[in-house]
Structure formats: C-alpha cells, structure tokens
Design a protein around this motif. Structure first.
Motif, PDB file in Angstrom:
ATOM      1  N   TYR A  84      -7.628   5.311   5.427  1.00  0.00           N
ATOM      2  CA  TYR A  84      -6.266   5.714   6.156  1.00  0.00           C
ATOM      3  C   TYR A  84      -6.334   6.399   7.292  1.00  0.00           C
ATOM      4  O   TYR A  84      -7.044   6.980   7.902  1.00  0.00           O
ATOM      5  CB  TYR A  84      -6.416   7.136   4.759  1.00  0.00           C
ATOM      6  CG  TYR A  84      -6.310   6.900   3.658  1.00  0.00           C
ATOM      7  CD1 TYR A  84      -3.968   6.669   2.941  1.00  0.00           C
ATOM      8  CD2 TYR A  84      -7.156   6.930   2.603  1.00  0.00           C
ATOM      9  CE1 TYR A  84      -4.300   6.884   1.879  1.00  0.00           C
ATOM     10  CE2 TYR A  84      -7.093   7.001   1.584  1.00  0.00           C
ATOM     11  CZ  TYR A  84      -5.653   6.869   0.877  1.00  0.00           C
ATOM     12  OH  TYR A  84      -5.216   6.467  -0.039  1.00  0.00           O
TER      13      TYR A  84
ATOM     14  N   TYR B 166       1.666   4.393   8.038  1.00  0.00           N
ATOM     15  CA  TYR B 166       0.035   5.541   7.252  1.00  0.00           C
ATOM     16  C   TYR B 166      -0.005   4.990   6.060  1.00  0.00           C
ATOM     17  O   TYR B 166       1.011   5.691   5.245  1.00  0.00           O
ATOM     18  CB  TYR B 166       0.026   6.457   8.040  1.00  0.00           C
ATOM     19  CG  TYR B 166      -1.439   7.799   7.880  1.00  0.00           C
ATOM     20  CD1 TYR B 166      -1.467   6.993   8.780  1.00  0.00           C
ATOM     21  CD2 TYR B 166      -1.851   8.307   7.099  1.00  0.00           C
ATOM     22  CE1 TYR B 166      -3.379   7.994   9.247  1.00  0.00           C
ATOM     23  CE2 TYR B 166      -3.000   8.809   7.132  1.00  0.00           C
ATOM     24  CZ  TYR B 166      -3.596   8.542   8.330  1.00  0.00           C
ATOM     25  OH  TYR B 166      -4.860   9.001   8.253  1.00  0.00           O
ATOM     26  N   GLY B 167      -1.177   4.840   6.012  1.00  0.00           N
ATOM     27  CA  GLY B 167      -1.517   4.740   4.561  1.00  0.00           C
ATOM     28  C   GLY B 167      -3.575   4.276   4.685  1.00  0.00           C
ATOM     29  O   GLY B 167      -3.732   3.938   5.513  1.00  0.00           O
TER      30      GLY B 167
ATOM     31  N   THR C  85       0.787  -1.308  -0.255  1.00  0.00           N
ATOM     32  CA  THR C  85      -0.306  -0.170  -0.321  1.00  0.00           C
ATOM     33  C   THR C  85       0.773   1.270   0.144  1.00  0.00           C
ATOM     34  O   THR C  85       0.494   2.484  -0.655  1.00  0.00           O
ATOM     35  CB  THR C  85      -1.295  -0.586   1.094  1.00  0.00           C
ATOM     36  OG1 THR C  85      -2.219   0.895   1.549  1.00  0.00           O
ATOM     37  CG2 THR C  85      -0.310   0.504   2.266  1.00  0.00           C
ATOM     38  N   ILE C  86       1.970   1.688   0.467  1.00  0.00           N
ATOM     39  CA  ILE C  86       2.622   2.071   0.053  1.00  0.00           C
ATOM     40  C   ILE C  86       3.150   2.643  -1.073  1.00  0.00           C
ATOM     41  O   ILE C  86       3.570   3.943  -1.004  1.00  0.00           O
ATOM     42  CB  ILE C  86       4.642   1.571   0.975  1.00  0.00           C
ATOM     43  CG1 ILE C  86       4.281   1.754   2.373  1.00  0.00           C
ATOM     44  CG2 ILE C  86       5.416   2.920   0.723  1.00  0.00           C
ATOM     45  CD1 ILE C  86       5.779   0.924   2.183  1.00  0.00           C
TER      46      ILE C  86
ATOM     47  N   GLN D  66      -1.480   4.836  -5.224  1.00  0.00           N
ATOM     48  CA  GLN D  66      -2.357   6.070  -6.219  1.00  0.00           C
ATOM     49  C   GLN D  66      -3.348   5.275  -6.440  1.00  0.00           C
ATOM     50  O   GLN D  66      -4.077   5.110  -6.815  1.00  0.00           O
ATOM     51  CB  GLN D  66      -1.403   6.600  -6.380  1.00  0.00           C
ATOM     52  CG  GLN D  66      -0.074   7.269  -6.323  1.00  0.00           C
ATOM     53  CD  GLN D  66      -0.146   8.358  -5.307  1.00  0.00           C
ATOM     54  OE1 GLN D  66      -1.034   8.961  -5.276  1.00  0.00           O
ATOM     55  NE2 GLN D  66       0.401   7.794  -4.521  1.00  0.00           N
TER      56      GLN D  66
ATOM     57  N   GLN E 200       2.322  11.239  10.349  1.00  0.00           N
ATOM     58  CA  GLN E 200       1.722  10.308   9.693  1.00  0.00           C
ATOM     59  C   GLN E 200       2.865  10.237   8.116  1.00  0.00           C
ATOM     60  O   GLN E 200       2.745  11.274   7.325  1.00  0.00           O
ATOM     61  CB  GLN E 200       0.484  11.047   8.812  1.00  0.00           C
ATOM     62  CG  GLN E 200      -0.258  11.038  10.363  1.00  0.00           C
ATOM     63  CD  GLN E 200      -2.279  11.241  10.134  1.00  0.00           C
ATOM     64  OE1 GLN E 200      -2.295  11.703   8.378  1.00  0.00           O
ATOM     65  NE2 GLN E 200      -2.775  11.717  10.706  1.00  0.00           N
ATOM     66  N   ASP E 201       3.733   9.400   8.435  1.00  0.00           N
ATOM     67  CA  ASP E 201       4.489   9.459   6.897  1.00  0.00           C
ATOM     68  C   ASP E 201       3.803   8.640   6.175  1.00  0.00           C
ATOM     69  O   ASP E 201       4.046   7.301   6.903  1.00  0.00           O
ATOM     70  CB  ASP E 201       5.779   9.770   7.376  1.00  0.00           C
ATOM     71  CG  ASP E 201       5.664   7.902   8.597  1.00  0.00           C
ATOM     72  OD1 ASP E 201       6.743   6.917   7.631  1.00  0.00           O
ATOM     73  OD2 ASP E 201       6.444   8.181   9.354  1.00  0.00           O
ATOM     74  N   ASN E 202       4.623   8.166   5.248  1.00  0.00           N
ATOM     75  CA  ASN E 202       4.186   6.524   4.168  1.00  0.00           C
ATOM     76  C   ASN E 202       4.543   5.152   4.688  1.00  0.00           C
ATOM     77  O   ASN E 202       4.062   4.019   4.490  1.00  0.00           O
ATOM     78  CB  ASN E 202       4.459   6.721   2.934  1.00  0.00           C
ATOM     79  CG  ASN E 202       5.828   6.908   2.240  1.00  0.00           C
ATOM     80  OD1 ASN E 202       6.693   6.818   3.036  1.00  0.00           O
ATOM     81  ND2 ASN E 202       6.354   6.458   1.444  1.00  0.00           N
ATOM     82  N   ARG E 203       5.765   5.399   6.068  1.00  0.00           N
ATOM     83  CA  ARG E 203       5.983   3.904   5.910  1.00  0.00           C
ATOM     84  C   ARG E 203       4.604   3.886   7.046  1.00  0.00           C
ATOM     85  O   ARG E 203       5.199   2.543   7.828  1.00  0.00           O
ATOM     86  CB  ARG E 203       7.519   4.369   6.237  1.00  0.00           C
ATOM     87  CG  ARG E 203       8.371   5.010   5.253  1.00  0.00           C
ATOM     88  CD  ARG E 203       8.685   3.436   4.796  1.00  0.00           C
ATOM     89  NE  ARG E 203       9.624   2.557   5.531  1.00  0.00           N
ATOM     90  CZ  ARG E 203       9.620   0.995   5.327  1.00  0.00           C
ATOM     91  NH1 ARG E 203       9.215   1.270   3.779  1.00  0.00           N
ATOM     92  NH2 ARG E 203       9.610   0.276   6.064  1.00  0.00           N
TER      93      ARG E 203
END
Length: 346
Positions: A238, A209-210, A151-152, A155, A204-207
């Motif tokens: 999210y 949170y997503g 999921t990282i 889009q 909330q960083d993409n490592r």
C-alpha cells in the motif's frame, strides 16, 4: 560491519535451499524435473520449468524469512483480482491439490512455492529505438493507469491464509535502515528522515493511495507486439499512486538514456515522461498536483537502492558498473537532490 547479521541470514537460507526443495515443489505442482533453468536468486529462487502440458512456467520459491505464506497468498489474491479486471498479467497456476501456494518445510522454517505463467515476449531493448520509444512509454503509462483504476475497487478476499499486504512504511529496509548504512555515510539516514517526515504528512485517500506494484521498471515486464505484460509482484504494498509513476521514470533515466541524448538525462526524462504521463492519463485521472511530490519518491528510491545493495552485496564483490552506480546514488543523497529535475518534467 553493517552487513554482518543480514549476510549470515542470507547464508543460512542458501544452506537450507537445495534441489530437494525445488523437486518437492515441482511435484506438488505437477512440473517436470527436466530442463529446469535457474533465472535468479536475489530475494527469491526463481526457475523456468514445464508443466504436464509442456508449457513453460515460472516457479518461485520464497523463504519464510523474506515473506510468509499468507503474505504471498495476499500477493496472488491481488493478481487474480487484476486479471479479472482485464489487465495483462501472467496468471497463477494452482497445485495438484488446487492450492495457490504450497509450503515446503525445512528445519524450523519453510519455503513457499508459487507458479506463474511465463510472460509472452521479451524485455525491451533500450539500445534499440524500434523498441525503446514513445509508443512503449505511453503503453507503460497506460498499463499503470489501468492498475490504479482497478485497485481502487480492491478488497482483500476473505479466504483462510490470505493476509493484507504491508503498508509502505512497514518495509524492513526502512525500519532497519541503520543496520545497512556504511560507516561515515550517516547522511543517508538524515536524507531518509527528511523524506519520511514529508511523506507522513501526505493525504491518503483511495483516489491517490492503495495497493500498487511498487517496482514496475523495465526489468519487470516483457513486451510482445507492443503489448506489455507485467510480472514480479513480490514487493506490492500500500503506497501512493505517484510512487508507481516515479519508479519507471527513475529506472529509465538511470539505466536507459538512449545514446542519441549523449547522457542528457533531463532531456530524455522530459520526452519519456510526456509520453508516459499522457498514456497514464488515458486510463486514470490522478490530480496533477501529485507530480510535485515526484522528487521525494525519486529520492526515496535512491535511499532504498543504497540500503538493499548494502544489505545484499559485499563491497569487494561489486563490479565497476555497480560501484559507479552506487557512487552516483551517494552523491545525490549527500546533496539531497533527485535523479532528475522536476522543472524538466512539468
């Protein structure tokens, strides 16, 4: 009564839904009317049916008051993405017109139909040590780790009718919590306020949170030959990855503490989590510091369950098991404690 408005809405949806909705949807997807089997109607109307090839499929019908068609299209978009990354997820079927969703208009609202492959296998029997064991817990963790790694790179597809799935804080249950709190139980709102205040400060960083499943408990996957196949992405949103780790822990110790532990929830939680976390780390490296946040996400699940049960179930219709479960939840919320102690996990 805090249930009034919601129960009226539910009754209106039940009134709008009829066999004509099911049959119109079936026709759009080329499904047989014979042997249709109702599987559930809690938030969606779910049926097992058969396609033209005789394969068993799952038809889900969702009223627009619960999810818009564009929101369901967003759910399916993510499922298609995860499947493309090799995850074990039942695929979606397109309608005879090549559409992922079909809309059935009823008065001034509509139902959205979506059809899924039926997952292989069956639910794990937590009474059977041959099925409910360290191997399963590790596989469970591995699958969620695979989902988080995938999921990282997700889009939202730039297609007409596909919107973005909601953020965790946009959940109507949380936004309208006051309407679902029983008289004299305002401590639920106090607990919610405390948890939300803490979560809103988290990075909330993409490592970490997503877009995640958010509800991957043992009722939402089947097991075949040791392989887990996950379904029911209706609540995907999210959120922090640690939420997807808290949910399996919560439901495992809530529903499925093996008899050998004689009710020793913390002892079982320690063994469950060791296997689960080891499996997860084989697929994804989430900073172990996030484990310190587990108590807040476990408490949030207590609050969410309290709210959804109060919203959906009239008190006089609760059976003894549900009443006992609710009493446990309320007891923890009064004390501001999670379902298991963090010290037993790390």
């Amino acid at each position: 009564m805090p249930y009034g408005v919601d129960k009226v809405m539910e009754q209106q949806v039940d009134r709008l839904f009829g066999e004509f909705v099911l049959w119109e949807a079936a026709e759009k997807f080329g499904l047989s009317r014979e042997h249709a089997k109702k599987l559930g109607d809690f938030e969606n109307y779910v049926y097992e049916m058969h396609n033209q090839q005789g394969e068993a499929v799952i038809m889900r019908l969702t009223h627009s008051s619960h999810r818009s068609e564009s929101m369901i299209a967003a759910e399916l978009d993510w499922i298609y993405f995860l499947i493309s990354k090799g995850l074990s997820i039942p695929r979606c079927y397109e309608s005879l017109l090549g559409k992922r969703t079909e809309k059935i208009i009823v008065e001034d609202s509509y139902f959205t139909a979506a059809v899924f492959q039926k997952a292989e296998g069956k639910r794990a029997d937590f009474h059977n040590p041959a099925e409910w064991n360290q191997q399963l817990f590790g596989e469970w963790g591995r699958l969620i780790g695979q989902m988080h790694r995938a999921t990282i790179g997700y889009q939202v597809t730039d297609l007409d009718g596909v919107s973005k799935r909601p953020e965790w804080y946009e959940d109507d249950l949380l936004l309208e919590a006051r309407r679902s709190v029983g008289e004299g139980e305002e401590y639920v709102l106090q607990s919610l306020e405390e948890v939300l205040k803490h979560l809103q400060k988290l990075p909330q960083d993409n490592r970490s949170y997503g877009l995640i499943h958010t509800d991957m408990h043992q009722g939402n996957f089947f097991v075949a030959d040791g392989r887990i196949s996950v379904f029911d992405f209706d609540d995907c949103a999210y959120n922090w990855f640690i939420h997807d780790i808290a949910i399996p822990l919560y439901y495992s110790v809530s529903w499925a503490v093996p008899a050998a532990y004689e009710g020793g929830r913390n002892a079982f939680a320690a063994e469950f989590f060791k296997a689960f976390w080891n499996g997860y780390q084989e697929e994804y490296s989430l900073d172990a510091a996030w484990l310190q946040e587990l108590p807040y996400f476990l408490r949030l699940r207590d609050i969410t369950l309290y709210l959804v049960i109060h919203k959906k179930v009239e008190p006089h219709t609760m059976d003894s098991r549900m009443r006992s479960w609710m009493d446990e939840i309320k007891g923890r919320l009064k004390q501001n404690v999670p379902i298991v102690e963090l010290d037993c996990l790390i």
